[in-house]
Write a protein that holds these residues in place. Sequence first.
Motif, PDB file in Angstrom:
ATOM      1  N   VAL A   1      42.948 -13.097   7.114  1.00 20.82           N
ATOM      2  CA  VAL A   1      43.015 -13.246   8.584  1.00 20.82           C
ATOM      3  C   VAL A   1      44.467 -13.458   9.031  1.00 20.82           C
ATOM      4  O   VAL A   1      44.930 -12.833   9.997  1.00 20.82           O
ATOM      5  CB  VAL A   1      42.122 -14.434   9.059  1.00 20.82           C
ATOM      6  CG1 VAL A   1      42.290 -14.678  10.554  1.00 20.82           C
ATOM      7  CG2 VAL A   1      40.664 -14.163   8.730  1.00 20.82           C
TER       8      VAL A   1
ATOM      9  N   ALA B   1      46.423 -10.151   8.621  1.00 21.76           N
ATOM     10  CA  ALA B   1      45.971  -9.149   9.598  1.00 21.76           C
ATOM     11  C   ALA B   1      46.456  -9.511  11.004  1.00 21.76           C
ATOM     12  O   ALA B   1      47.018  -8.666  11.718  1.00 21.76           O
ATOM     13  CB  ALA B   1      44.449  -9.036   9.569  1.00 21.76           C
ATOM     14  N   THR B   2      46.267 -10.778  11.382  1.00 24.18           N
ATOM     15  CA  THR B   2      46.659 -11.177  12.745  1.00 24.18           C
ATOM     16  C   THR B   2      48.181 -11.263  12.888  1.00 24.18           C
ATOM     17  O   THR B   2      48.719 -11.079  13.974  1.00 24.18           O
ATOM     18  CB  THR B   2      46.037 -12.543  13.122  1.00 24.18           C
ATOM     19  OG1 THR B   2      46.339 -13.483  12.081  1.00 24.18           O
ATOM     20  CG2 THR B   2      44.545 -12.441  13.304  1.00 24.18           C
TER      21      THR B   2
ATOM     22  N   ASN C   1      47.996  -4.059  19.084  1.00 22.82           N
ATOM     23  CA  ASN C   1      48.053  -5.289  19.878  1.00 22.82           C
ATOM     24  C   ASN C   1      46.668  -5.786  20.260  1.00 22.82           C
ATOM     25  O   ASN C   1      45.808  -5.009  20.670  1.00 22.82           O
ATOM     26  CB  ASN C   1      48.892  -5.057  21.142  1.00 22.82           C
ATOM     27  CG  ASN C   1      50.346  -4.844  20.777  1.00 22.82           C
ATOM     28  OD1 ASN C   1      50.938  -5.643  20.065  1.00 22.82           O
ATOM     29  ND2 ASN C   1      50.914  -3.732  21.216  1.00 22.82           N
TER      30      ASN C   1
ATOM     31  N   ASN D   1      44.558 -10.037  20.948  1.00 21.38           N
ATOM     32  CA  ASN D   1      44.806 -11.477  21.072  1.00 21.38           C
ATOM     33  C   ASN D   1      44.827 -12.101  19.671  1.00 21.38           C
ATOM     34  O   ASN D   1      43.854 -12.666  19.212  1.00 21.38           O
ATOM     35  CB  ASN D   1      43.716 -12.114  21.953  1.00 21.38           C
ATOM     36  CG  ASN D   1      43.946 -13.600  22.135  1.00 21.38           C
ATOM     37  OD1 ASN D   1      45.041 -14.105  21.894  1.00 21.38           O
ATOM     38  ND2 ASN D   1      42.913 -14.305  22.538  1.00 21.38           N
ATOM     39  N   TRP D   2      45.966 -11.983  19.006  1.00 20.46           N
ATOM     40  CA  TRP D   2      46.056 -12.367  17.594  1.00 20.46           C
ATOM     41  C   TRP D   2      46.361 -13.846  17.378  1.00 20.46           C
ATOM     42  O   TRP D   2      46.056 -14.395  16.316  1.00 20.46           O
ATOM     43  CB  TRP D   2      47.151 -11.543  16.895  1.00 20.46           C
ATOM     44  CG  TRP D   2      48.528 -11.761  17.461  1.00 20.46           C
ATOM     45  CD1 TRP D   2      49.095 -11.096  18.501  1.00 20.46           C
ATOM     46  CD2 TRP D   2      49.490 -12.740  17.046  1.00 20.46           C
ATOM     47  NE1 TRP D   2      50.358 -11.576  18.756  1.00 20.46           N
ATOM     48  CE2 TRP D   2      50.619 -12.593  17.875  1.00 20.46           C
ATOM     49  CE3 TRP D   2      49.507 -13.718  16.050  1.00 20.46           C
ATOM     50  CZ2 TRP D   2      51.750 -13.408  17.735  1.00 20.46           C
ATOM     51  CZ3 TRP D   2      50.630 -14.524  15.906  1.00 20.46           C
ATOM     52  CH2 TRP D   2      51.730 -14.355  16.744  1.00 20.46           C
TER      53      TRP D   2
ATOM     54  N   THR E   1      45.268 -16.832  18.608  1.00 21.17           N
ATOM     55  CA  THR E   1      44.219 -17.842  18.400  1.00 21.17           C
ATOM     56  C   THR E   1      43.613 -17.741  16.992  1.00 21.17           C
ATOM     57  O   THR E   1      43.592 -18.748  16.272  1.00 21.17           O
ATOM     58  CB  THR E   1      43.135 -17.732  19.503  1.00 21.17           C
ATOM     59  OG1 THR E   1      43.792 -17.833  20.768  1.00 21.17           O
ATOM     60  CG2 THR E   1      42.096 -18.828  19.375  1.00 21.17           C
ATOM     61  N   PRO E   2      43.125 -16.545  16.551  1.00 21.71           N
ATOM     62  CA  PRO E   2      42.614 -16.501  15.171  1.00 21.71           C
ATOM     63  C   PRO E   2      43.685 -16.844  14.131  1.00 21.71           C
ATOM     64  O   PRO E   2      43.373 -17.394  13.075  1.00 21.71           O
ATOM     65  CB  PRO E   2      42.113 -15.059  15.003  1.00 21.71           C
ATOM     66  CG  PRO E   2      42.659 -14.282  16.142  1.00 21.71           C
ATOM     67  CD  PRO E   2      42.929 -15.256  17.245  1.00 21.71           C
ATOM     68  N   HIS E   3      44.962 -16.556  14.450  1.00 23.27           N
ATOM     69  CA  HIS E   3      46.047 -16.828  13.502  1.00 23.27           C
ATOM     70  C   HIS E   3      46.218 -18.336  13.282  1.00 23.27           C
ATOM     71  O   HIS E   3      46.229 -18.783  12.135  1.00 23.27           O
ATOM     72  CB  HIS E   3      47.354 -16.207  14.019  1.00 23.27           C
ATOM     73  CG  HIS E   3      48.462 -16.183  13.011  1.00 23.27           C
ATOM     74  ND1 HIS E   3      48.533 -15.253  12.006  1.00 23.27           N
ATOM     75  CD2 HIS E   3      49.552 -16.987  12.841  1.00 23.27           C
ATOM     76  CE1 HIS E   3      49.604 -15.477  11.268  1.00 23.27           C
ATOM     77  NE2 HIS E   3      50.241 -16.520  11.757  1.00 23.27           N
TER      78      HIS E   3
END
Lengths: 212, 66
Positions: free
Chosen positions: A27, A30-31, A40, A42-43, A45-47
């Motif tokens: 994750v 990838a993010t 592009n 919204n990377w 928050t998961p990052h």
Amino acid sequence: MDEANRVMRHRLTGRLFHWTTAICFFVLLATGLLPVFGINFNWLTPHWIAGLVLIVAVLIHIIRTFQGHHLRYMWIGLKEFITSFSHVLAVLSGKYSSPAKPGKYSVAQKVFHFGATVVVLTAAGTGIMLMTGIDTPFWERDPYFVSESVRGWLFALHGFATLISITMIIVHIYFAIRPEKRYFLRSMINGWVSRRDYEDNHNTDLWKEEKD
Amino acid sequence: MPMELLEYKSNAWGQRVLEGVSWDLVWIFLAAGLMVVVVHSIYVVWRKAVISRQSRNEFSTESMDG
């Protein structure tokens, strides 16, 4: 395979740590990297969520390591380092002799683990510092927590840790799926190695069989 | 032109400040990983050849002794 022919290598907590780390790395990479290549989304928050999960997992792993005396399995002794280094030199000079059987982990695995420790701690430490610049449910952003030049160096170190982890993941997956090393991968799923793999590939004096 | 390790940007005051690592390096680290794979694969093939030659030599020495 019956119980008598199984030798425990990774207990459930160790396996859960490994696969949690693997998912977090996937994750995080990838993010972190897809936007670099122009994909592009919204990377952020998961990052940072994956980053925090990884940090918690690493903290639990460190506590377990010191509680369970697992450190001795990962420690690289001078004698085994010299033996391994001599073997590498012999191979480089075109002479092959069978290497000495390792204990639970080979010197190469220990060196890799040490490298992974440095990379993860660097990425985690710089990541936490960089998170002061974003809003999360736990705190409000403070863009002046670190100076602009320090922030640049934090990004640089975070980026280098990311780049090194790309190489390390390729190497890690390659060795995990090699036919003669695949019993390591199986043990990271099942927890155990066969008695035959244990006796054929390891020094049973250095890696004592764990009893429940 | 040599590849840069770091990237810089201009801030609101027009000063040149460090932005982070140069992402052009991704390809180098990717190539380094693939290089390890290739070199180790060659080593494994070489090791197999050496071991099989050694066992053939041992077999022929034993046959002569016998």
